[in-house]
Design a protein around this motif. Structure first.
Motif, PDB file in Angstrom:
ATOM      1  N   MET A   1       0.845  -1.169   0.000  1.00 29.07           N
ATOM      2  CA  MET A   1       0.000   0.000   0.000  1.00 29.07           C
ATOM      3  C   MET A   1       0.899   1.244   0.000  1.00 29.07           C
ATOM      4  SD  MET A   1      -3.035   0.607   2.722  1.00 29.07           S
ATOM      5  CE  MET A   1      -4.600   0.832   2.009  1.00 29.07           C
ATOM      6  N   THR A   2       0.634   2.148  -0.913  1.00 31.12           N
ATOM      7  CA  THR A   2       1.440   3.356  -0.998  1.00 31.12           C
ATOM      8  C   THR A   2       1.068   4.326   0.113  1.00 31.12           C
ATOM      9  OG1 THR A   2      -0.121   4.440  -2.461  1.00 31.12           O
ATOM     10  CG2 THR A   2       1.608   3.101  -3.502  1.00 31.12           C
ATOM     11  N   VAL A   3       1.938   5.302   0.327  1.00 24.77           N
ATOM     12  CA  VAL A   3       1.700   6.284   1.388  1.00 24.77           C
ATOM     13  C   VAL A   3       0.433   7.081   1.091  1.00 24.77           C
ATOM     14  CG1 VAL A   3       2.682   8.307   2.535  1.00 24.77           C
ATOM     15  CG2 VAL A   3       4.167   6.419   1.894  1.00 24.77           C
ATOM     16  N   LEU A   4       0.209   7.411  -0.147  1.00 27.33           N
ATOM     17  CA  LEU A   4      -0.988   8.170  -0.519  1.00 27.33           C
ATOM     18  C   LEU A   4      -2.258   7.377  -0.189  1.00 27.33           C
ATOM     19  CD1 LEU A   4      -2.076  10.737  -1.811  1.00 27.33           C
ATOM     20  CD2 LEU A   4      -1.974   9.573  -4.016  1.00 27.33           C
ATOM     21  N   ARG A   5      -2.254   6.081  -0.463  1.00 30.75           N
ATOM     22  CA  ARG A   5      -3.429   5.255  -0.131  1.00 30.75           C
ATOM     23  C   ARG A   5      -3.650   5.203   1.385  1.00 30.75           C
ATOM     24  NH1 ARG A   5      -3.554  -0.196  -3.623  1.00 30.75           N
ATOM     25  NH2 ARG A   5      -5.568   0.343  -4.479  1.00 30.75           N
ATOM     26  N   HIS A   6      -2.551   5.106   2.151  1.00 27.54           N
ATOM     27  CA  HIS A   6      -2.686   5.120   3.613  1.00 27.54           C
ATOM     28  C   HIS A   6      -3.327   6.430   4.087  1.00 27.54           C
ATOM     29  CE1 HIS A   6      -0.647   1.495   5.046  1.00 27.54           C
ATOM     30  NE2 HIS A   6       0.300   1.681   4.150  1.00 27.54           N
ATOM     31  N   ILE A   7      -2.856   7.523   3.511  1.00 31.51           N
ATOM     32  CA  ILE A   7      -3.393   8.829   3.922  1.00 31.51           C
ATOM     33  C   ILE A   7      -4.867   8.947   3.555  1.00 31.51           C
ATOM     34  CG2 ILE A   7      -3.232  11.314   3.461  1.00 31.51           C
ATOM     35  CD1 ILE A   7      -0.178  10.913   3.204  1.00 31.51           C
ATOM     36  N   ILE A   8      -5.225   8.528   2.354  1.00 33.33           N
ATOM     37  CA  ILE A   8      -6.638   8.621   1.929  1.00 33.33           C
ATOM     38  C   ILE A   8      -7.518   7.730   2.800  1.00 33.33           C
ATOM     39  CG2 ILE A   8      -8.232   8.043   0.050  1.00 33.33           C
ATOM     40  CD1 ILE A   8      -6.033   8.975  -1.905  1.00 33.33           C
ATOM     41  N   PHE A   9      -7.068   6.516   3.039  1.00 27.66           N
ATOM     42  CA  PHE A   9      -7.853   5.592   3.863  1.00 27.66           C
ATOM     43  C   PHE A   9      -8.020   6.145   5.276  1.00 27.66           C
ATOM     44  CE2 PHE A   9      -8.950   1.475   5.729  1.00 27.66           C
ATOM     45  CZ  PHE A   9      -9.711   0.913   4.719  1.00 27.66           C
ATOM     46  N   ALA A  10      -6.934   6.664   5.871  1.00 24.19           N
ATOM     47  CA  ALA A  10      -6.999   7.224   7.226  1.00 24.19           C
ATOM     48  C   ALA A  10      -7.904   8.448   7.262  1.00 24.19           C
ATOM     49  CB  ALA A  10      -5.600   7.569   7.715  1.00 24.19           C
ATOM     50  N   ALA A  11      -7.811   9.300   6.253  1.00 17.99           N
ATOM     51  CA  ALA A  11      -8.658  10.496   6.225  1.00 17.99           C
ATOM     52  C   ALA A  11     -10.131  10.113   6.161  1.00 17.99           C
ATOM     53  CB  ALA A  11      -8.279  11.366   5.033  1.00 17.99           C
ATOM     54  N   CYS A  12     -10.446   9.045   5.449  1.00 18.92           N
ATOM     55  CA  CYS A  12     -11.852   8.620   5.343  1.00 18.92           C
ATOM     56  C   CYS A  12     -12.400   8.172   6.692  1.00 18.92           C
ATOM     57  CB  CYS A  12     -11.992   7.499   4.316  1.00 18.92           C
ATOM     58  SG  CYS A  12     -11.792   8.046   2.618  1.00 18.92           S
ATOM     59  N   TYR A  13     -11.659   7.297   7.394  1.00 17.41           N
ATOM     60  CA  TYR A  13     -12.246   6.820   8.654  1.00 17.41           C
ATOM     61  C   TYR A  13     -12.155   7.866   9.755  1.00 17.41           C
ATOM     62  CZ  TYR A  13      -7.626   5.073  10.325  1.00 17.41           C
ATOM     63  OH  TYR A  13      -6.337   4.929  10.722  1.00 17.41           O
ATOM     64  N   VAL A  14     -11.218   8.780   9.677  1.00 18.67           N
ATOM     65  CA  VAL A  14     -11.182   9.884  10.655  1.00 18.67           C
ATOM     66  C   VAL A  14     -12.381  10.801  10.407  1.00 18.67           C
ATOM     67  CG1 VAL A  14      -9.930  11.986  11.304  1.00 18.67           C
ATOM     68  CG2 VAL A  14      -8.715   9.813  11.130  1.00 18.67           C
ATOM     69  N   ALA A  15     -12.676  11.084   9.146  1.00 14.98           N
ATOM     70  CA  ALA A  15     -13.823  11.949   8.828  1.00 14.98           C
ATOM     71  C   ALA A  15     -15.127  11.313   9.286  1.00 14.98           C
ATOM     72  CB  ALA A  15     -13.854  12.224   7.329  1.00 14.98           C
ATOM     73  N   VAL A  16     -15.283  10.003   9.072  1.00 15.70           N
ATOM     74  CA  VAL A  16     -16.502   9.311   9.509  1.00 15.70           C
ATOM     75  C   VAL A  16     -16.591   9.331  11.035  1.00 15.70           C
ATOM     76  CG1 VAL A  16     -17.680   7.081   9.579  1.00 15.70           C
ATOM     77  CG2 VAL A  16     -16.683   7.886   7.445  1.00 15.70           C
ATOM     78  N   ALA A  17     -15.460   9.118  11.720  1.00 15.68           N
ATOM     79  CA  ALA A  17     -15.464   9.121  13.188  1.00 15.68           C
ATOM     80  C   ALA A  17     -15.827  10.501  13.738  1.00 15.68           C
ATOM     81  CB  ALA A  17     -14.106   8.684  13.718  1.00 15.68           C
ATOM     82  N   VAL A  18     -15.288  11.563  13.143  1.00 15.24           N
ATOM     83  CA  VAL A  18     -15.616  12.923  13.583  1.00 15.24           C
ATOM     84  C   VAL A  18     -17.081  13.219  13.297  1.00 15.24           C
ATOM     85  CG1 VAL A  18     -15.166  15.372  13.108  1.00 15.24           C
ATOM     86  CG2 VAL A  18     -13.253  13.784  13.407  1.00 15.24           C
ATOM     87  N   ALA A  19     -17.571  12.775  12.156  1.00 15.30           N
ATOM     88  CA  ALA A  19     -18.982  13.007  11.822  1.00 15.30           C
ATOM     89  C   ALA A  19     -19.887  12.300  12.811  1.00 15.30           C
ATOM     90  CB  ALA A  19     -19.263  12.520  10.400  1.00 15.30           C
ATOM     91  N   VAL A  20     -19.558  11.069  13.192  1.00 19.56           N
ATOM     92  CA  VAL A  20     -20.382  10.343  14.168  1.00 19.56           C
ATOM     93  C   VAL A  20     -20.310  11.030  15.519  1.00 19.56           C
ATOM     94  CG1 VAL A  20     -20.513   8.180  15.500  1.00 19.56           C
ATOM     95  CG2 VAL A  20     -20.292   8.112  13.013  1.00 19.56           C
ATOM     96  N   ALA A  21     -19.109  11.451  15.928  1.00 20.97           N
ATOM     97  CA  ALA A  21     -18.941  12.075  17.250  1.00 20.97           C
ATOM     98  C   ALA A  21     -19.690  13.399  17.337  1.00 20.97           C
ATOM     99  CB  ALA A  21     -17.461  12.285  17.538  1.00 20.97           C
ATOM    100  N   LEU A  22     -19.756  14.158  16.263  1.00 19.79           N
ATOM    101  CA  LEU A  22     -20.410  15.463  16.303  1.00 19.79           C
ATOM    102  C   LEU A  22     -21.881  15.412  15.903  1.00 19.79           C
ATOM    103  CD1 LEU A  22     -17.603  17.706  14.792  1.00 19.79           C
ATOM    104  CD2 LEU A  22     -18.158  17.345  17.192  1.00 19.79           C
ATOM    105  N   ALA A  23     -22.230  14.521  14.991  1.00 20.09           N
ATOM    106  CA  ALA A  23     -23.591  14.528  14.458  1.00 20.09           C
ATOM    107  C   ALA A  23     -24.585  13.823  15.360  1.00 20.09           C
ATOM    108  CB  ALA A  23     -23.599  13.884  13.074  1.00 20.09           C
ATOM    109  N   LEU A  24     -24.179  12.770  16.076  1.00 17.03           N
ATOM    110  CA  LEU A  24     -25.135  12.034  16.917  1.00 17.03           C
ATOM    111  C   LEU A  24     -25.716  12.902  18.029  1.00 17.03           C
ATOM    112  CD1 LEU A  24     -23.829   8.366  17.252  1.00 17.03           C
ATOM    113  CD2 LEU A  24     -25.907   9.181  16.153  1.00 17.03           C
ATOM    114  N   PRO A  25     -24.903  13.655  18.763  1.00 19.00           N
ATOM    115  CA  PRO A  25     -25.524  14.501  19.805  1.00 19.00           C
ATOM    116  C   PRO A  25     -26.408  15.605  19.221  1.00 19.00           C
ATOM    117  CG  PRO A  25     -23.167  14.267  20.220  1.00 19.00           C
ATOM    118  CD  PRO A  25     -23.455  13.665  18.890  1.00 19.00           C
TER     119      PRO A  25
END
Length: 146
Positions: A1-25
């Protein structure tokens, strides 16, 4: 896995985690802020585990492909070695004869004096030298008829 793919994959699950943490309340589903942050953290950890699983799976596939290529090369090299060894095995005694001759020459060379061959002149010229002298002799000119 290239560094760019790692960054894209990490950005996706971080964005989903932040959205869940902020949107649910804020959604008013009866989830308070601390529980939303905890669910966001769970999504983040789950995303990280998926990322690790995917990266290791891809690395295992790459290693498996490399191992297959190396095994193919090994088979090719072994086949080439087999082709080289087979004629010498079919020749049988020829190789053994060459080896025994080489050993005999080695023992004869060990028995020679350390000073090497003697430096005295030869009394009789070699065949090659005699042939050269014969070719260099002036030929008698043929006589012309009167």
């Amino acid at each position: 896995m290239t560094v760019l793919r790692h960054i894209i994959f990490a950005a996706c699950y971080v964005a989903v985690a932040v959205a869940v943490a902020l949107a649910l309340p804020l959604a008013g589903v009866g989830v308070d802020r601390s529980y939303g942050l905890l669910l966001g953290l769970v999504v983040f950890v789950f995303g990280g585990l998926l990322h690790e699983f995917y990266a290791r799976m891809e690395q295992a596939e790459r290693l498996e492909d490399r191992l297959d290529r190396l095994l193919d090369r090994q088979r090719d090299v072994l086949a080439a070695l087999d082709r080289l060894v087979r004629p010498s095995a079919e020749a049988g005694g020829a190789v053994a004869a060459v080896v025994s001759d080489a050993r005999m020459l080695r023992t004869l060379a060990d028995q020679m004096p350390a000073g090497g061959p003697s430096r005295r002149k030869r009394r009789c010229p070699s065949v090659r030298r005699q042939a050269w002298r014969t070719l260099r002799r002036p030929r008698a000119r043929p006589r012309r008829p009167p």
